[in-house]
Design an enzyme around this catalytic site. Sequence first.
Site, PDB file in Angstrom:
ATOM      1  CG  HIS A   1      -1.723   1.266   1.358  1.00 31.80           C
ATOM      2  ND1 HIS A   1      -2.655   1.710   0.441  1.00 31.80           N
ATOM      3  CD2 HIS A   1      -1.676   2.217   2.344  1.00 31.80           C
ATOM      4  CE1 HIS A   1      -3.150   2.868   0.849  1.00 31.80           C
ATOM      5  NE2 HIS A   1      -2.578   3.193   2.007  1.00 31.80           N
TER       6      HIS A   1
ATOM      7  CD  GLU B   1      -3.283   5.212  11.812  1.00 35.99           C
ATOM      8  OE1 GLU B   1      -4.437   4.888  12.103  1.00 35.99           O
ATOM      9  OE2 GLU B   1      -2.963   5.784  10.750  1.00 35.99           O
ATOM     10  CG  ASP B   2      -0.414   1.183  10.648  1.00 35.55           C
ATOM     11  OD1 ASP B   2      -1.328   1.496  11.440  1.00 35.55           O
ATOM     12  OD2 ASP B   2      -0.557   1.191   9.412  1.00 35.55           O
TER      13      ASP B   2
END
Length: 765
Positions: free
Chosen positions: A11, A39-40
């Site tokens: 992605h 964020e991840d």
Amino acid sequence: MRKSGEPFIIHPVEVALLLSGMQMDAETVMAGLLHDTVEDTELTFEQVEGMFGLEVRNIVEGETKVSKLPKLAFADYADEQAENLRQMFIAMTDDYRIIIVKLADRLHNMRTLRFMKPEKQKKISRETLDIFAPLAHRMGIWQVKSELEDISFMYLYPDEYKKVNSILNRRRNKIVDTLDHSVKVLKETLRNDPTLRSQDVEIEVVGRTKEIYSLWHKMEMKHDRNLDHIADLVALRVILTPGDSIVKATQSADSGVWLCYHVLGLVQHLPNFTPMPTKVKDYISFPKPNGYQSLHTALMYKGQSVEVQIRTAHMHTVAEYGMASHWAYHDEKKRNTSMDLYNTPWLSSIKEWQQEAVESRDFVDCVRRELLGKRVFVFLRNGKILNLARGTTAVDAAFQIHTEVGLNMHGVEINGKPVPLNYELQNGDVVSILTGEGKPSTEWMQYAKSRSTRSKLRAYFRSQQNDNVLKSGEMLFFDYLSNHRNEILEASFIEHPFEVPTNADELQAFLPGSSRYDDVTELLNDIGHSQSGDFLRQKVSKIFLVPASALQECDESRFANITRTVYASQLDSMSFNGANEEEDSDSESSEPVSYADMLNGGQAEFADSDNVCYHCLPVRGDAILGTRHRDGSTLVHRKECSWAQEALNKARFPSNDDSVGEPVELAWPEDEWEDNTSESFLTEVIIMSVDRKLLLADCSVIASQNSEILKTGSSSSNEHCILEFLVRVKDLDELQNLMDKLREVNSVMSVERRFGSELLDEKDL
């Protein structure tokens, strides 16, 4: 792993490839690769900045803040969802590259939407069609806009999608034949043109058919499903790339523009094609708000409409990538020193709105309506074009030009003809704003459709209210000092001699040390806001060291006297009318006396407005009577004036008293009045009201709008208040209008005209 079965790394790589394809700068491409990392993973923004620089950190941080976007319902937004969208819009105002990364992120997610559940597909598609596709259009990124719309359309309206696809498939052979033939003929015509052959220019001709969603939307808007009636179903695009010699000669990214107009002339004369002159649109001279430039025209070939777009390579890049392409046309030094490159006026509007305390839902709806919605273009007299949201009015246009233009507007002309201020602007209108003595009224808030206009109007009205409060406090305080001057001087414990101040400058010397106020403006503002007699007495008591009980006794005594004066004047008027009735009844039994005989033969003379009686203060429109004195001057009285009545009595019962004067019949000169608009008359109005905060401020606004205020007075008890206004008016109608408006003020019980004046002194004459 993603729901598609691909590794997560796919992605961000696809997002970075999309950004690279848009020709974005290195910082944006890096931010696209890193947009999900904080964020991840355990990576921090500080680490991103340390490894890749501040710009990359800012873009990643801005994108991360809006990464958890709302799952929109079909009809409305939940408050939390709307707040998320609000944060996204606000984040992108500092650097529009944040939203370009977001658009690339959204586009790749839409391409893999088939792996999501149907409910999720519909919600994400609705959000994309409502927010992200219009945003891509506003930013001019045409490729992203079209693909987002078509994918969203497929999931939201699957039946309609299949129908439109079926219609296109049935007509595909004819469409392809028309497209191929048109490209062939146009290429041959351009290749054989001697002017183009002599220029250092590369020419590219490409064809395409209209996108499915755009085609369906146009058919729905026209309520017509006949493809032959869609002007741009088949479209050709001519892209002109000037060589180095032309670029160097013009030294501009817009080099080759004149060639576009030359090609337009050739297109209009293509063999076997019929031009449609009403379909010519010049977006080069008049670009769209997202920066789009091109020449459009339409031709007819065997019953099929063909649109032709003509543009330079620079215009084509802007058309395809919009704001994403702007960085490429600025030198490296400017990009490194100015972040203004990544901001635009319409993004600045969002920044202004977010400073207002409004609900997130209203904020998001406003952005969708005013910035992402349909636009209207109007012309000013100097040829400048205003780009406004559809549905805006003349008031919005005035404030769009400049705030001062809006604040001083008194009228507007559209296409040379006067129109009301709430006129809704139409495409192509020529707008002329008339300025001068105008000032906004509260009705304009209803006319203004733009949040920016309403914000400016609210700021103006707040400023006016603050000014009125200050003036109100000044009136209250100095009127109080004037009315209580003797009591203050007698009861004050100030040891050194002093004079009671009459203005703010004189008052300033009394403040330090005597109260908590060091600034006279702050004191007068508080008094204006309070509108409380107790508060006012307390401040006067502290500043001038006067016992509060002495001031209160004086106030109560004065209030009682004023109340008696008001009612006495009303009783005097009633008694006067009754006396006239008695005289009339008595005259039936005695010899009648000719009124005309008493008034110099009954010939009316014109009243001199500069020579009026200050005991009764007549106003144009009053029933009047004159008294002529020894020096030949004639004084104008209201007929019920005691001096006028004494003159009549003298005429009826002659005496040797020369001080009264001879009665003269008078009339107001109408012809003179028409030419003498500066004529005005003094009169005094008394307002009795329930006491409340801002009463004087509210009444002062009405009085100043409908007359000229010379002096005010006030007095209050525990519950009630009496306000006195000495004003100048033009005539009795203006006075009556003033009194009617004052009666509409909240908590006002009665408004009366005083017979004569108690506020008037020699300096007012």
